[in-house]
Design a protein around this motif. Structure first.
Motif, PDB file in Angstrom:
ATOM      1  N   TYR A 141      33.472  49.236  21.230  1.00 57.16           N
ATOM      2  CA  TYR A 141      33.920  50.089  22.184  1.00 57.16           C
ATOM      3  C   TYR A 141      35.280  50.643  22.001  1.00 57.16           C
ATOM      4  O   TYR A 141      35.752  51.622  22.356  1.00 57.16           O
ATOM      5  N   ILE A 142      36.100  49.655  21.614  1.00 54.45           N
ATOM      6  CA  ILE A 142      37.639  49.870  21.440  1.00 54.45           C
ATOM      7  C   ILE A 142      37.706  50.870  20.395  1.00 54.45           C
ATOM      8  O   ILE A 142      38.472  51.765  20.412  1.00 54.45           O
ATOM      9  N   LYS A 143      37.043  50.534  19.336  1.00 55.05           N
ATOM     10  CA  LYS A 143      36.972  51.687  18.291  1.00 55.05           C
ATOM     11  C   LYS A 143      36.598  52.867  18.694  1.00 55.05           C
ATOM     12  O   LYS A 143      37.211  53.958  17.881  1.00 55.05           O
ATOM     13  N   GLN A 144      35.859  53.171  19.551  1.00 56.44           N
ATOM     14  CA  GLN A 144      35.104  54.120  19.959  1.00 56.44           C
ATOM     15  C   GLN A 144      36.216  55.195  20.970  1.00 56.44           C
ATOM     16  O   GLN A 144      36.115  56.210  21.183  1.00 56.44           O
ATOM     17  N   GLY A 145      37.215  54.522  21.467  1.00 62.47           N
ATOM     18  CA  GLY A 145      37.932  54.829  22.460  1.00 62.47           C
ATOM     19  C   GLY A 145      38.317  54.306  23.838  1.00 62.47           C
ATOM     20  O   GLY A 145      39.189  54.938  24.712  1.00 62.47           O
ATOM     21  N   LEU A 146      37.810  52.994  24.024  1.00 60.51           N
ATOM     22  CA  LEU A 146      37.805  52.347  25.309  1.00 60.51           C
ATOM     23  C   LEU A 146      39.537  52.059  25.132  1.00 60.51           C
ATOM     24  O   LEU A 146      39.974  51.421  24.134  1.00 60.51           O
ATOM     25  N   ILE A 172      33.112  59.057  28.224  1.00 60.26           N
ATOM     26  CA  ILE A 172      33.031  59.857  27.318  1.00 60.26           C
ATOM     27  C   ILE A 172      34.310  60.619  26.998  1.00 60.26           C
ATOM     28  O   ILE A 172      35.043  61.091  26.031  1.00 60.26           O
ATOM     29  N   LEU A 173      34.668  60.939  28.061  1.00 55.76           N
ATOM     30  CA  LEU A 173      36.235  61.643  28.230  1.00 55.76           C
ATOM     31  C   LEU A 173      37.226  60.861  27.774  1.00 55.76           C
ATOM     32  O   LEU A 173      38.216  61.336  27.280  1.00 55.76           O
ATOM     33  N   MET A 174      37.185  59.621  28.472  1.00 58.54           N
ATOM     34  CA  MET A 174      38.297  58.580  27.811  1.00 58.54           C
ATOM     35  C   MET A 174      38.222  58.446  26.218  1.00 58.54           C
ATOM     36  O   MET A 174      39.122  58.432  25.576  1.00 58.54           O
ATOM     37  N   GLN A 175      36.889  58.525  25.777  1.00 60.08           N
ATOM     38  CA  GLN A 175      36.568  58.258  24.252  1.00 60.08           C
ATOM     39  C   GLN A 175      37.347  59.473  23.691  1.00 60.08           C
ATOM     40  O   GLN A 175      38.113  59.413  22.425  1.00 60.08           O
ATOM     41  N   ALA A 176      37.122  60.688  24.093  1.00 59.66           N
ATOM     42  CA  ALA A 176      37.462  61.885  23.472  1.00 59.66           C
ATOM     43  C   ALA A 176      38.886  62.204  23.493  1.00 59.66           C
ATOM     44  O   ALA A 176      39.540  62.370  22.341  1.00 59.66           O
ATOM     45  N   ILE A 177      39.548  61.684  24.589  1.00 63.56           N
ATOM     46  CA  ILE A 177      41.075  61.454  24.613  1.00 63.56           C
ATOM     47  C   ILE A 177      41.682  60.644  23.521  1.00 63.56           C
ATOM     48  O   ILE A 177      42.724  61.052  22.893  1.00 63.56           O
ATOM     49  N   ALA A 178      41.123  59.408  23.362  1.00 63.90           N
ATOM     50  CA  ALA A 178      41.560  58.523  22.330  1.00 63.90           C
ATOM     51  C   ALA A 178      41.217  59.108  21.188  1.00 63.90           C
ATOM     52  O   ALA A 178      42.327  58.950  20.214  1.00 63.90           O
ATOM     53  N   GLN A 179      40.377  59.663  20.757  1.00 67.51           N
ATOM     54  CA  GLN A 179      40.127  60.297  19.337  1.00 67.51           C
ATOM     55  C   GLN A 179      41.134  61.629  19.252  1.00 67.51           C
ATOM     56  O   GLN A 179      41.529  61.607  18.074  1.00 67.51           O
ATOM     57  N   GLU A 180      41.325  62.242  20.293  1.00 71.39           N
ATOM     58  CA  GLU A 180      42.472  63.501  20.095  1.00 71.39           C
ATOM     59  C   GLU A 180      43.790  62.698  19.592  1.00 71.39           C
ATOM     60  O   GLU A 180      44.332  63.380  18.903  1.00 71.39           O
ATOM     61  N   LYS A 181      44.225  61.691  20.372  1.00 69.96           N
ATOM     62  CA  LYS A 181      45.569  61.073  20.121  1.00 69.96           C
ATOM     63  C   LYS A 181      45.359  60.576  18.739  1.00 69.96           C
ATOM     64  O   LYS A 181      46.443  60.715  17.745  1.00 69.96           O
ATOM     65  N   LYS A 233      27.217  63.547  18.060  1.00 69.44           N
ATOM     66  CA  LYS A 233      27.330  65.230  18.188  1.00 69.44           C
ATOM     67  C   LYS A 233      28.486  65.569  17.964  1.00 69.44           C
ATOM     68  O   LYS A 233      28.976  66.613  17.141  1.00 69.44           O
ATOM     69  N   ASP A 234      29.629  65.057  18.602  1.00 70.69           N
ATOM     70  CA  ASP A 234      31.008  65.267  18.330  1.00 70.69           C
ATOM     71  C   ASP A 234      31.578  64.903  16.833  1.00 70.69           C
ATOM     72  O   ASP A 234      32.401  65.844  16.345  1.00 70.69           O
ATOM     73  N   LEU A 235      31.228  64.001  16.576  1.00 70.01           N
ATOM     74  CA  LEU A 235      31.387  63.684  15.015  1.00 70.01           C
ATOM     75  C   LEU A 235      31.081  64.618  14.063  1.00 70.01           C
ATOM     76  O   LEU A 235      31.848  65.158  13.181  1.00 70.01           O
ATOM     77  N   LEU A 236      29.639  65.244  14.231  1.00 73.01           N
ATOM     78  CA  LEU A 236      29.278  66.166  13.408  1.00 73.01           C
ATOM     79  C   LEU A 236      29.892  67.348  13.483  1.00 73.01           C
ATOM     80  O   LEU A 236      30.414  67.890  12.489  1.00 73.01           O
ATOM     81  N   GLU A 237      30.300  67.801  14.922  1.00 71.56           N
ATOM     82  CA  GLU A 237      31.020  69.150  14.945  1.00 71.56           C
ATOM     83  C   GLU A 237      32.639  68.962  14.325  1.00 71.56           C
ATOM     84  O   GLU A 237      33.022  70.162  13.825  1.00 71.56           O
ATOM     85  N   GLU A 238      33.333  67.730  14.633  1.00 71.53           N
ATOM     86  CA  GLU A 238      34.474  67.677  14.007  1.00 71.53           C
ATOM     87  C   GLU A 238      34.323  67.611  12.554  1.00 71.53           C
ATOM     88  O   GLU A 238      35.349  68.227  11.950  1.00 71.53           O
TER      89      GLU A 238
END
Length: 250
Positions: A141-146, A172-181, A233-238
């Motif tokens: 979970y932490i790796k995904q963005g928790l 999902i939004l928390m994870q998306a923000i973490a990935q963006e950072k 889905k997000d990983l494929l798009e990225e």
């Protein structure tokens, strides 16, 4: 905030957008943003000690600044300012914290950090128990963005994340923000390798290399826990976006 200030600010926002006056819009944006920081620190003082942002300011784009989306965001945040109340639940705090971070990056901010009270942080063992998962799953979970913060020699988990992980949209939004950072500090090549690794973990979990095969009869909006669906889905798009930069595609 008094009713008079609320009404004046609302009128100024309407005036700024009607006249396409950049100075008014920027002034009201700064006012609401800074007022939110002050109020959140006060209202959530049992949870946070402060909020740090980069001192480079916002890199407003004219397209976003004059957009209907920005106008609606300003009016929405003005209303939320008035409704901030004590005591606040962990879920209430988590939602406004994540929404505020998201807005900050849409405004062109570079870095924002919430400084938590020590009493508001859980050890990984405590967080895993609260979520009802193993420490191995918690690490995933932490790796995904928790959200996980370094507290001296140990990592700690803010309490709000426990409730947020039970909310499909905000988790999902928390994870998306973490990935963006994370992406901000990576080269495209580094990120591509990491995406491949994350996709491999999902493929092993679902025993297929195909997103369509893994979720053949499912729709993310109708799933009880759509985390893997949207993550894949997000990983494929990225990945496709990175490949496009190099002239290729999936």
């Amino acid at each position: 905030m008094s009713e008079a200030i609320y009404q004046y600010t609302q009128d100024q926002i309407q005036k700024g957008f009607q006249s396409q006056n950049q100075l008014i819009i920027e002034k009201e944006t700064d006012f609401i943003f800074n007022k939110l920081i002050t109020n959140m620190i006060s209202v959530f003082q049992d949870k946070i000690d402060g909020i740090k942002i980069s001192n480079t300011g916002f890199s407003f784009s004219s397209e976003y600044l004059f957009s209907e989306k920005h106008k609606n965001n300003l009016l929405k945040w003005l209303d939320r300012l008035v409704k901030l109340e004590v005591p606040a639940t962990d879920l209430d705090f988590g939602k406004i914290k994540i929404d505020f971070e998201n807005w900050y990056y849409h405004l062109g901010g570079e870095h924002i950090e919430f400084i938590y009270q020590d009493t508001y942080l859980l050890t990984p063992k405590e967080a895993a128990a609260a979520l009802g998962v193993s420490k191995v799953t918690l690490n995933k979970y932490i790796k995904q963005g928790l959200e996980c913060v370094e507290n001296g020699t140990h990592n700690k988990i803010p309490k709000y994340t426990i409730e947020i992980m039970r909310d499909p949209i905000y988790s999902i939004l928390m994870q998306a923000i973490a990935q963006e950072k994370k992406i901000r500090n990576q080269t495209p090549a580094d990120r591509f390798v990491e995406i491949n690794h994350e996709l491999s973990e999902l493929q092993l979990k679902y025993k297929t290399t195909s997103f369509e095969e893994a979720f053949r009869h499912e729709n993310g909006d109708e799933m009880d826990d759509p985390t893997d669906y949207y993550r894949w889905k997000d990983l494929l798009e990225e990945m496709n976006e990175i490949l496009k930069l190099g002239g290729g595609s999936i």
